[in-house]
Motif scaffolding. Structure first.
Motif, PDB file in Angstrom:
ATOM      1  N   ALA A   1       0.851  -1.190   0.000  1.00 38.62           N
ATOM      2  CA  ALA A   1       0.000   0.000   0.000  1.00 38.62           C
ATOM      3  C   ALA A   1       0.892   1.247   0.000  1.00 38.62           C
ATOM      4  N   PRO A   2       0.380   2.387  -0.490  1.00 40.62           N
ATOM      5  CA  PRO A   2       1.204   3.602  -0.515  1.00 40.62           C
ATOM      6  C   PRO A   2       1.832   3.948   0.835  1.00 40.62           C
ATOM      7  N   LEU A   3       1.093   3.723   1.917  1.00 41.98           N
ATOM      8  CA  LEU A   3       1.650   3.807   3.267  1.00 41.98           C
ATOM      9  C   LEU A   3       1.420   2.456   3.921  1.00 41.98           C
ATOM     10  N   THR A   4       2.480   1.753   4.242  1.00 42.16           N
ATOM     11  CA  THR A   4       2.379   0.426   4.844  1.00 42.16           C
ATOM     12  C   THR A   4       3.144   0.409   6.155  1.00 42.16           C
ATOM     13  N   VAL A   5       2.434   0.098   7.226  1.00 43.63           N
ATOM     14  CA  VAL A   5       3.033   0.016   8.555  1.00 43.63           C
ATOM     15  C   VAL A   5       3.136  -1.452   8.942  1.00 43.63           C
ATOM     16  N   ILE A   6       4.351  -1.877   9.287  1.00 41.54           N
ATOM     17  CA  ILE A   6       4.610  -3.255   9.706  1.00 41.54           C
ATOM     18  C   ILE A   6       5.026  -3.202  11.167  1.00 41.54           C
TER      19      ILE A   6
ATOM     20  N   ILE B   1       7.135   1.384   6.608  1.00 39.97           N
ATOM     21  CA  ILE B   1       7.785   1.635   7.894  1.00 39.97           C
ATOM     22  C   ILE B   1       7.620   0.412   8.781  1.00 39.97           C
ATOM     23  N   VAL B   2       8.715  -0.034   9.361  1.00 34.47           N
ATOM     24  CA  VAL B   2       8.713  -1.138  10.320  1.00 34.47           C
ATOM     25  C   VAL B   2       8.853  -0.552  11.719  1.00 34.47           C
ATOM     26  N   LEU B   3       7.987  -0.988  12.623  1.00 31.09           N
ATOM     27  CA  LEU B   3       8.050  -0.560  14.016  1.00 31.09           C
ATOM     28  C   LEU B   3       8.655  -1.658  14.884  1.00 31.09           C
TER      29      LEU B   3
END
Length: 312
Positions: free
Chosen positions: A147-152, A175-177
């Protein structure tokens, strides 16, 4: 949006009695044997955090998580502070967050005007995956990104580093958290990380302002992330203890239905009844508003096993 969390030991004590020291709080997925912090230099407490300390932490994080050279790393005062700001990195649209999962992401996106959906749309503007998922323990893969903004959110992924998706942190919009409170058992330290493309990380850094991480957190984080033998031994211990808890719960009639080495998810006949039964023995479990047959338990410290056995 309702924020439903583990914890809440004070409320359990008020309802069921006992002193805090009598209770086992198994409602969270925090390592019960935390990293041994050791002594800190006095300057960590008295001086403003300097660039050298920040760089030392970043180097340790890059090595421990095998972060690609092209990805940037930002340390923050807890993963929750990052979760609250991530939706501001893009124009509000539709975000897909598979359910059930940790609900703080949905609350954060909703607060920024995003439309949150658990059913995947054809082309979501953003997507959040908790990897492995809390509470089910489900792992995702590269096909779930894009997705255009992907949070993992890899808050629990240090129990299985080979499953990490950090290699994808170089992809635009990804972005990986990482959380320091779960695997290392130092939730009170309030230390988290965002890993991703330099432009996105620079945006987050601007949102956080100067000196977001305390001197003690910088020092302890660098020390712990450099201690690879401790991490390896901890993974082995957590896996052994998770299997032990499964055997006890299965013997009492529960069915293992998910979880990770830091928390276990069980299907039971009546989750509220099970929670009250454990609470009568001063053990706090976690149940969920969306399921009356699921209970989640974290792992106890060594002294807590006898208490669990008596309760079951």
């Amino acid at each position: 949006m309702l924020r439903d969390h583990g914890g809440g030991l004070d409320a359990a004590i008020a309802q069921h009695g006992g002193a805090r020291d009598d209770w086992l709080d198994l409602s969270t997925g925090i390592n019960p044997l935390p990293y041994p912090v050791g002594a800190l230099d006095q300057g960590a407490w008295t001086a403003l955090p300097d660039r050298a300390a920040q760089n030392a932490l970043t180097r340790a994080a890059r090595s421990f998580w095998q972060v690609p050279d092209d990805a940037a790393i930002l340390a923050a005062p807890g993963a929750s502070s990052l979760i609250a700001r991530l939706p501001g990195l893009a124009k509000a649209g539709q975000v897909h967050i598979p359910a059930p999962t940790y609900n703080e992401h949905a609350a954060g996106f909703a607060a920024h005007g995003w439309t949150v959906t658990a059913k995947i749309p054809p082309c979501p503007d953003a997507r959040v995956i908790v990897h492995p998922n809390n509470p089910t323990g489900h792992f995702y893969g590269a096909d779930d990104l894009g997705a255009p903004l992907t949070v993992i959110d890899e808050s629990f992924c240090d129990i299985a580093p080979m499953r990490s998706l950090v290699a994808h942190a170089i992809r635009p919009g990804h972005i990986v958290l990482k959380s320091f409170g779960k695997f290392w058992g130092l939730a009170g330290l309030r230390l988290g990380f965002a890993i991703g493309p330099a432009p996105l990380i620079a945006q987050l850094q601007e949102m956080l302002g100067p000196w977001p991480v305390s001197g003690p957190a910088l020092a302890i984080g660098a020390r712990a992330l450099g201690d690879h033998p401790w991490a390896e031994a901890t993974r082995d211990r957590l896996a052994t203890d998770a299997a032990r808890l499964d055997r006890l719960m299965q013997g009492a009639g529960a069915e293992v239905t998910g979880g990770t080495a830091l928390f276990r998810l069980y299907r039971v006949d009546n989750a509220r009844h099970w929670q009250d039964r454990l609470a009568s023995h001063r053990i706090l479990g976690r149940i969920f508003p969306y399921a009356d047959d699921l209970i989640r338990l974290g792992l106890p410290a060594p002294h807590g096993w006898a208490q669990i056995e008596r309760a079951l």
